[in-house]
Design an enzyme around this catalytic site. Sequence first.
Site, mmCIF file in Angstrom:
data_model
loop_
_atom_site.group_PDB
_atom_site.id
_atom_site.type_symbol
_atom_site.label_atom_id
_atom_site.label_comp_id
_atom_site.label_asym_id
_atom_site.label_seq_id
_atom_site.Cartn_x
_atom_site.Cartn_y
_atom_site.Cartn_z
ATOM 1 N N SER A 113 0.663 -1.152 -0.060
ATOM 2 C CA SER A 113 0.050 0.069 0.106
ATOM 3 C C SER A 113 0.950 1.295 -0.043
ATOM 4 O O SER A 113 1.577 1.490 -0.926
ATOM 5 C CB SER A 113 -0.715 -0.002 1.187
ATOM 6 N N HIS A 114 0.734 1.933 1.014
ATOM 7 C CA HIS A 114 1.393 3.564 1.125
ATOM 8 C C HIS A 114 2.753 3.258 1.712
ATOM 9 O O HIS A 114 3.587 4.339 1.760
ATOM 10 C CB HIS A 114 0.620 4.448 1.944
ATOM 11 N N ASP A 278 -2.478 6.503 -3.560
ATOM 12 C CA ASP A 278 -1.324 5.854 -2.779
ATOM 13 C C ASP A 278 -0.729 4.645 -3.517
ATOM 14 O O ASP A 278 -0.949 4.526 -4.900
ATOM 15 C CB ASP A 278 -1.753 5.143 -1.509
ATOM 16 N N ASP A 280 -1.033 1.413 -4.059
ATOM 17 C CA ASP A 280 -1.956 0.578 -4.670
ATOM 18 C C ASP A 280 -3.318 0.975 -5.016
ATOM 19 O O ASP A 280 -4.143 0.218 -5.640
ATOM 20 C CB ASP A 280 -2.147 -0.988 -3.854
ATOM 21 N N ASP A 282 -5.756 2.626 -3.386
ATOM 22 C CA ASP A 282 -7.147 2.613 -2.736
ATOM 23 C C ASP A 282 -7.234 3.860 -1.672
ATOM 24 O O ASP A 282 -8.284 4.121 -1.064
ATOM 25 C CB ASP A 282 -7.081 1.237 -1.656
ATOM 26 N N ARG A 283 -6.420 4.728 -1.525
ATOM 27 C CA ARG A 283 -6.349 5.709 -0.440
ATOM 28 C C ARG A 283 -6.481 7.182 -1.653
ATOM 29 O O ARG A 283 -6.028 7.064 -2.851
ATOM 30 C CB ARG A 283 -5.158 6.130 0.388
ATOM 31 N N LYS A 377 -11.383 0.226 -0.177
ATOM 32 C CA LYS A 377 -11.550 1.459 -0.498
ATOM 33 C C LYS A 377 -11.019 1.760 -1.620
ATOM 34 O O LYS A 377 -10.244 0.932 -2.440
ATOM 35 C CB LYS A 377 -10.695 2.236 0.704
#
Length: 544
Positions: A113-114, A278, A280, A282-283, A377
């Site tokens: 992710s982030h 981010d 991947d 999702d943010r 998300k």
Amino acid sequence: MSIKTVSTQPFLDQKPGTSGLRKSVQVFQKPHYLENFIQSIFDSLENLQGQTLVLGGDGRYYNRQAIQTILKMAAANGVGRILVGCNGILSTPAASCVIRGNGAYGGIILSASHNPGGVDGDFGVKYNISNGGPAPEKVTEAIFARTQVIDQYQILESADINLDHIGSFKLGTMEVEVIDPVKPYLELMESLFDFDLLHKCLTSGNFTMCMDSLHAVTGPYAKAIFENRLGAPEGTVINGEPLEDFGGGHPDPNLVYAKTLVDKLFGDNAPDFGAASDGDGDRNMILGRKFFVNPSDSLAILTANAHLVPGYKDGLKGVARSMPTSGAVDRVAEKLGIDCYETPTGWKFFGNLLDAEKVTLCGEESFGTGSNHVREKDGLWAVLFWLNIVAARGESVEQIVKSHWQEYGRNFYSRHDYEEVASDGAKALVDHVYSQFDNLKGKQFGQYIVAYADDFSYTDPVDGSVSKNQGLRIGFTDGSRIIFRLSGTGTKGATLRVYLESYEADVSKYDLDTQVALKELIDIAEEIAQIKKFTNRDQPTVIT
């Protein structure tokens, strides 16, 4: 081609966190480490033979190598078919979309992710179930239990699959389809938002935007949607090429790590609208000209304006927020006459509510919002939602937010992150705070009186499952809150998150700087938790 059985020994550190297993790249590159975890996933799934899985990742370092390994292991374990993103690319929300759209058994998403990428960065593996959402705790617990006793794994001995072109291949008896990672997601977005209105807005010459993909997975998606489909000028998407090390940056869409975008939006001749996503995808972070939208406010504003968006014009069934997210959305739900659920942090907790049609929108303060269109998300979905509202109302981001405060009041809200602190110190801090709980109720700190102090526990209203120890809450009689929580997404040391929230009904105070408005609560948090002492830090790493 033949199936090879490889003897192995357990690694005792393969317990999935909030969203899968995240470790440094060097850990995943240890002999058998990735293979053990993947085999444990396959061993834990019932009736896997002949099923369809989805596979892809955010393009970070080790993504391609891991995909080749997983493909060969899937073939050896009897998987019937795998849909894999071209170039190994598949954003997390797009993966959920593909799982749901193809009736797949599940999917494996490769991302941290982030977290930073590159040779010295992080890597991650997450399993998603057939609804497209993250595996619930009963599944991740079964996977972890298997990792503790695994003694062998199966892998097909074969050449690598060409991931660079769309097409179909055979790997043993398993079908491999390399798919366009963007098309299904774009089609889903077209079904939800008024693309004609957005095209008119972005080509009018009166409205400008900047989308920063931080050299992460959303680059190809953002270019296809904003520049190609909606007609925004070339260059609207910046840092749009996915790089294995995210260009040396930190793919976290906040005011610290998305500095290029922030400087652009707060500088001279700033565009009207700015957004970042981010690693991947999702943010999201939403910015207006010289104006930052707090993620908690963002969820509330999307809820209040959902009727302006075609996909949600018929109303919302309910909303949900993670416990540390501010209560701003609660008041919107109350006015709309819909239910509002408070869940632990982690998108998997929204899955049951969405599947049971108890909620339509959901969100977390950690820059994550989404809806029932997928079970993750979704960063670009949130950007399109905001653009649709801006275009429909004909107002600026700042005007929309301040109008919302006028109607509902303002929740001053901030999160202070202390990253990579010593794990022992972080645990000692949590223990120190918890040890005071019996004596905190009724205690006064300045103008604040403690109404309750607890360790948040959640009972799922759909299946009755209970999740305990989800964060220490100190609530005050005026509705203000301080929350202490150790994050499950870091890979080095511990990340302490301190959440601060104060509701303000006085319109004359709405323009106060957030940190100034929360100063007394910040001091109370230090007094109760002795943050500087236990973290050995004078200030947070990141303030949002």
